[in-house]
Write an enzyme that holds these catalytic residues in place. Structure first.
Site, PDB file in Angstrom:
ATOM      1  N   THR A   1      74.554  19.053  66.462  1.00  0.00           N
ATOM      2  CA  THR A   1      74.768  18.725  67.862  1.00  0.00           C
ATOM      3  C   THR A   1      74.008  17.450  68.205  1.00  0.00           C
ATOM      4  O   THR A   1      73.206  16.964  67.412  1.00  0.00           O
ATOM      5  CB  THR A   1      74.323  19.877  68.780  1.00  0.00           C
ATOM      6  OG1 THR A   1      74.707  19.589  70.132  1.00  0.00           O
ATOM      7  CG2 THR A   1      72.818  20.083  68.725  1.00  0.00           C
ATOM      8  N   HIS A   2      74.266  16.916  69.381  1.00  0.00           N
ATOM      9  CA  HIS A   2      73.577  15.741  69.890  1.00  0.00           C
ATOM     10  C   HIS A   2      72.859  16.127  71.185  1.00  0.00           C
ATOM     11  O   HIS A   2      73.286  17.045  71.901  1.00  0.00           O
ATOM     12  CB  HIS A   2      74.574  14.609  70.155  1.00  0.00           C
ATOM     13  CG  HIS A   2      75.240  14.086  68.924  1.00  0.00           C
ATOM     14  ND1 HIS A   2      74.994  12.824  68.421  1.00  0.00           N
ATOM     15  CD2 HIS A   2      76.144  14.641  68.084  1.00  0.00           C
ATOM     16  CE1 HIS A   2      75.715  12.627  67.333  1.00  0.00           C
ATOM     17  NE2 HIS A   2      76.428  13.719  67.107  1.00  0.00           N
ATOM     18  N   PRO A   3      71.788  15.447  71.538  1.00  0.00           N
ATOM     19  CA  PRO A   3      71.008  15.852  72.713  1.00  0.00           C
ATOM     20  C   PRO A   3      71.683  15.507  74.036  1.00  0.00           C
ATOM     21  O   PRO A   3      72.308  14.455  74.174  1.00  0.00           O
ATOM     22  CB  PRO A   3      69.703  15.062  72.547  1.00  0.00           C
ATOM     23  CG  PRO A   3      70.081  13.849  71.764  1.00  0.00           C
ATOM     24  CD  PRO A   3      71.168  14.316  70.827  1.00  0.00           C
TER      25      PRO A   3
ATOM     26  N   THR B   1      72.848   9.263  73.103  1.00  0.00           N
ATOM     27  CA  THR B   1      73.079  10.422  72.231  1.00  0.00           C
ATOM     28  C   THR B   1      73.170  10.013  70.765  1.00  0.00           C
ATOM     29  O   THR B   1      73.357  10.870  69.896  1.00  0.00           O
ATOM     30  CB  THR B   1      74.376  11.152  72.622  1.00  0.00           C
ATOM     31  OG1 THR B   1      75.483  10.244  72.495  1.00  0.00           O
ATOM     32  CG2 THR B   1      74.306  11.673  74.056  1.00  0.00           C
TER      33      THR B   1
END
Length: 222
Positions: A87-89, A96
């Site tokens: 996932t990405h923040p 991101t």
């Protein structure tokens, strides 16, 4: 053309590597590197189950991507099922892009001198598996499952569903994102099935009790 010939050759389901002792069939273009098999499984062409554990009787459909997954017994997993472990923040960072928080170098470079964000979600403390699938689970074609999810025993995932949270035992889910539609059985029957754990019996027991797997068998309430 040579390329087309090679593609047909590698995806031909008749070309399999078979472990006759465990009755496991790996199609020639599948990736099962460091995978553990209990037996009687088939991994179809272009499926990827590297570093996974595959329970007895489970099969993985063509082009499915399920690395580092713990899959139970008697699971039916259709084609093009996709696990998204990373996932990405979305925590207020300016960007991101992983070059600002990850040392993994996904794009070939990074500005980060240390890991600043946990990119992967695991289902176990040992951080071995991104996904846990119970026993007797059916996952329809092109379903997408987010890392860190647990799918309960007897669950059904509808084709094309996006699963971003845990799925209850014997729940049928579908949609984007996936939502609970109904349970396969009554609460009392679900309880009895979970207590019985029929999937832990050997093949001799299965063969001797095939009538119990017919619809609405009187041995268990519906």
């Amino acid at each position: 053309m040579v390329v087309n010939y090679i593609r047909r050759y590698l995806s031909d389901p008749r070309l399999v590597i078979e472990d006759r002792k465990k009755h496991v069939k790996l199609c020639f273009s599948s990736n099962a590197f460091k995978a553990i098999f209990e037996g009687r499984s088939k991994i179809y062409p272009l499926a990827n189950v590297r570093s996974s554990k595959i329970g007895f009787g489970s099969y993985i459909g063509p082009r499915s991507f399920l690395p580092s997954s713990h899959i139970g017994r008697y699971c039916s997993i259709g084609p093009d099922v996709m696990l998204l472990p990373g996932t990405h923040p979305l925590d207020g960072r300016l960007s991101t892009h992983p070059c600002f928080y990850s040392k993994m170098g996904q794009s070939g470079f990074t500005y980060a001198d240390k890991q600043l964000f946990e990119e992967f979600s695991y289902v176990d403390d040992e951080r071995s598996y991104y996904l846990e699938v119970g026993n007797d689970v059916w996952i329809g074609a092109r379903a997408i499952i987010v890392g860190g999810v647990r799918i309960g025993h007897g669950a059904v995932i509808g084709a094309g569903a996006i699963v971003n949270k845990n799925v209850d035992d014997y729940s049928i889910v579908a949609g984007v994102p996936a939502k609970h539609i109904r349970y396969r059985f009554s609460e009392s029957k679900r309880g009895r099935l979970l207590a019985e754990k029929w999937w832990e019996n050997d093949e001799k027991w299965i063969r001797e009790n095939l009538d119990r797997f017919e619809p609405n068998n009187g041995d268990l309430d519906s």
